[in-house]
Design a protein around this motif. Structure first.
Motif, PDB file in Angstrom:
ATOM      1  N   UNK A  28       7.923  14.405 -19.650  1.00 35.22           N
ATOM      2  CA  UNK A  28       7.861  13.927 -18.267  1.00 35.22           C
ATOM      3  C   UNK A  28       6.471  13.365 -17.963  1.00 35.22           C
ATOM      4  N   UNK A  32       5.264   9.593 -16.670  1.00 34.19           N
ATOM      5  CA  UNK A  32       4.349   9.331 -15.545  1.00 34.19           C
ATOM      6  C   UNK A  32       3.233   8.381 -15.967  1.00 34.19           C
ATOM      7  N   UNK A  36       1.961   4.568 -14.579  1.00 38.34           N
ATOM      8  CA  UNK A  36       0.598   4.085 -14.312  1.00 38.34           C
ATOM      9  C   UNK A  36       0.384   2.708 -14.939  1.00 38.34           C
ATOM     10  N   UNK A  39       2.192  -0.020 -13.023  1.00 37.57           N
ATOM     11  CA  UNK A  39       1.529  -0.318 -11.759  1.00 37.57           C
ATOM     12  C   UNK A  39       0.311  -1.196 -11.949  1.00 37.57           C
ATOM     13  N   UNK A  43      -0.644  -4.935 -10.235  1.00 40.81           N
ATOM     14  CA  UNK A  43      -1.874  -5.331  -9.535  1.00 40.81           C
ATOM     15  C   UNK A  43      -2.382  -6.653 -10.105  1.00 40.81           C
ATOM     16  N   UNK A  62       8.188  -7.746  -8.174  1.00 40.96           N
ATOM     17  CA  UNK A  62       9.416  -7.082  -7.705  1.00 40.96           C
ATOM     18  C   UNK A  62      10.346  -6.782  -8.872  1.00 40.96           C
ATOM     19  N   UNK A  65       9.113  -3.763 -10.626  1.00 42.17           N
ATOM     20  CA  UNK A  65       9.424  -2.526  -9.905  1.00 42.17           C
ATOM     21  C   UNK A  65      10.866  -2.108 -10.186  1.00 42.17           C
ATOM     22  N   UNK A  69      12.187   1.279 -12.186  1.00 40.60           N
ATOM     23  CA  UNK A  69      13.128   2.265 -11.649  1.00 40.60           C
ATOM     24  C   UNK A  69      14.224   2.561 -12.668  1.00 40.60           C
ATOM     25  N   UNK A  72      12.786   4.699 -15.542  1.00 41.50           N
ATOM     26  CA  UNK A  72      12.591   6.112 -15.223  1.00 41.50           C
ATOM     27  C   UNK A  72      13.930   6.840 -15.195  1.00 41.50           C
ATOM     28  N   UNK A  76      14.456   9.796 -17.805  1.00 36.25           N
ATOM     29  CA  UNK A  76      14.609  11.187 -17.392  1.00 36.25           C
ATOM     30  C   UNK A  76      15.963  11.740 -17.825  1.00 36.25           C
TER      31      UNK A  76
ATOM     32  N   UNK B  41       0.179  11.207  -8.835  1.00 33.90           N
ATOM     33  CA  UNK B  41       0.791   9.899  -9.077  1.00 33.90           C
ATOM     34  C   UNK B  41       1.208   9.254  -7.756  1.00 33.90           C
ATOM     35  N   UNK B  44      -1.742   7.488  -6.417  1.00 39.12           N
ATOM     36  CA  UNK B  44      -2.014   6.231  -7.122  1.00 39.12           C
ATOM     37  C   UNK B  44      -1.071   5.138  -6.627  1.00 39.12           C
ATOM     38  N   UNK B  45       0.218   5.491  -6.482  1.00 35.46           N
ATOM     39  CA  UNK B  45       1.203   4.506  -5.991  1.00 35.46           C
ATOM     40  C   UNK B  45       0.838   4.037  -4.584  1.00 35.46           C
ATOM     41  N   UNK B  48      -1.937   1.658  -4.764  1.00 30.20           N
ATOM     42  CA  UNK B  48      -1.468   0.350  -5.210  1.00 30.20           C
ATOM     43  C   UNK B  48      -0.815  -0.407  -4.062  1.00 30.20           C
ATOM     44  N   UNK B  63       8.149  -2.600  -0.730  1.00 32.65           N
ATOM     45  CA  UNK B  63       9.056  -2.221  -1.813  1.00 32.65           C
ATOM     46  C   UNK B  63       8.448  -1.139  -2.682  1.00 32.65           C
ATOM     47  N   UNK B  64       7.134  -1.252  -2.910  1.00 31.17           N
ATOM     48  CA  UNK B  64       6.443  -0.225  -3.703  1.00 31.17           C
ATOM     49  C   UNK B  64       6.587   1.142  -3.052  1.00 31.17           C
ATOM     50  N   UNK B  67      10.480   2.172  -3.281  1.00 27.73           N
ATOM     51  CA  UNK B  67      11.042   2.443  -4.603  1.00 27.73           C
ATOM     52  C   UNK B  67      10.220   3.494  -5.336  1.00 27.73           C
ATOM     53  N   UNK B  68       8.889   3.306  -5.379  1.00 29.84           N
ATOM     54  CA  UNK B  68       8.087   4.244  -6.167  1.00 29.84           C
ATOM     55  C   UNK B  68       7.906   5.570  -5.449  1.00 29.84           C
ATOM     56  N   UNK B  72      11.353   6.915  -7.117  1.00 31.25           N
ATOM     57  CA  UNK B  72      10.915   7.306  -8.458  1.00 31.25           C
ATOM     58  C   UNK B  72      10.261   8.682  -8.450  1.00 31.25           C
ATOM     59  N   UNK B  75      12.815  11.321  -8.360  1.00 33.93           N
ATOM     60  CA  UNK B  75      13.375  11.470  -9.715  1.00 33.93           C
ATOM     61  C   UNK B  75      12.462  12.315 -10.589  1.00 33.93           C
ATOM     62  N   UNK B  76      11.138  12.029 -10.502  1.00 35.01           N
ATOM     63  CA  UNK B  76      10.200  12.785 -11.319  1.00 35.01           C
ATOM     64  C   UNK B  76      10.221  14.265 -10.949  1.00 35.01           C
TER      65      UNK B  76
END
Lengths: 99, 171
Positions: A28, A32, A36, A39, A43, A62, A65, A69, A72, A76, B41, B44-45, B48, B63-64, B67-68, B72, B75-76
């Motif tokens: 897990x 994660x 990172x 992401x 940027x 987009x 992203x 999803x 993940x 998982x 995390x 951090x998101x 961002x 959206x970030x 969704x994140x 997400x 889910x984690x």
């Protein structure tokens, strides 16, 4: 502002993520770290987007992203399956494929 | 450089956001507590998302967050819960030769920073006059020239949903 400010921040986050993928044993935590990395790429895309005055960077950010999803979710699910079969998600115990 | 080229507020905001992001990213990869790492995390998101607003991309920022930070991270946390990770400190989260990752990451960082400074040394980013990317313009791009990747993404998401159900169900 310099475009490099954003790009170097992205590079720093990317390298932290790479370190996490290499150093972590818990599956897990590896997922994660991958988040990172994704992401930091976003940027970069948005910084170039503003630099060039287009919108393509936003579109692909987009998409990233969305892909993250999906990744993940499947990741998982696989981790849960491994946990159910082996009662552990330590990645160094998964040596059936002789990797 | 003209005085109007120096955007103090944006630079201060960038500095604070960048410091928070790097600090919490380091906590994600170094914390010995799985839940603390997941919550770092989130920071951090969120950082961002703040950067995306600074870069005039509001729709991506929203959206970030949705969704994140919304999906997400839930889910984690479910993943942490369902694999019965030890709550509290867990000394067994790292590989036994985890330290080998540090030089690799530092070398990668050195190469990337060198290339960035060499290639884009002082390219300016105009954060003040950047036209706010309107959501309508982004949707025009997604649904006409980039419709094919959008379809591909839809199929990937469908396959991921079906795959996740098939993998995770008990029988």
């Amino acid at each position: 502002m310099l475009v490099n400010q954003f790009l170097i921040l992205g590079a720093v986050l990317f390298c932290i993520g790479v370190y996490g993928v290499l150093a972590r044993k818990n599956a897990v935590m590896v997922l994660m770290s991958i988040e990172l990395i994704l992401n930091s790429v976003n940027i970069n895309l948005l910084a170039f987007d503003l630099m060039n005055g287009g919108l393509e960077g936003s579109v692909f950010a987009l998409y990233i992203i969305g892909i993250a999803a999906a990744e993940v979710g499947v990741g998982l699910a696989m981790v849960l399956l491994i946990y159910r079969n082996k009662k552990s998600i330590a990645l160094d115990e998964l040596s059936e494929m002789k990797g | 450089m003209l005085a109007s080229d120096i955007v103090v507020a944006q630079n201060v905001a960038f500095g604070i956001i960048a410091a928070v992001m790097v600090l919490f990213a380091l906590r994600v990869v170094s914390s010995s507590n799985v839940v603390h790492a997941a919550l770092s995390l989130v920071m951090v998101m969120a950082g961002a998302a703040a950067l995306y607003i600074l870069l005039a991309a509001e729709f991506v920022a929203v959206t970030q967050v949705l969704v994140y930070i919304g999906a997400v991270m839930v889910l984690f946390l479910f993943g942490v819960m369902l694999t019965r990770a030890k709550l509290g400190r867990d000394a067994d989260l790292n590989n036994k030769n985890w330290a080998a990752g540090i030089p690799v990451a530092l070398l990668l960082l050195g190469v990337m920073v060198y290339v960035l400074i060499d290639g884009l040394g002082d390219d300016k980013l105009d954060v003040t006059s950047g036209t706010a990317a309107s959501t309508a313009a982004i949707s025009d791009l997604i649904f006409s020239p980039y419709i094919l990747p959008f379809w591909a993404l839809s199929f990937v998401l469908l396959a991921a949903v079906i795959g996740a159900i098939v993998l995770a169900r008990k029988d």
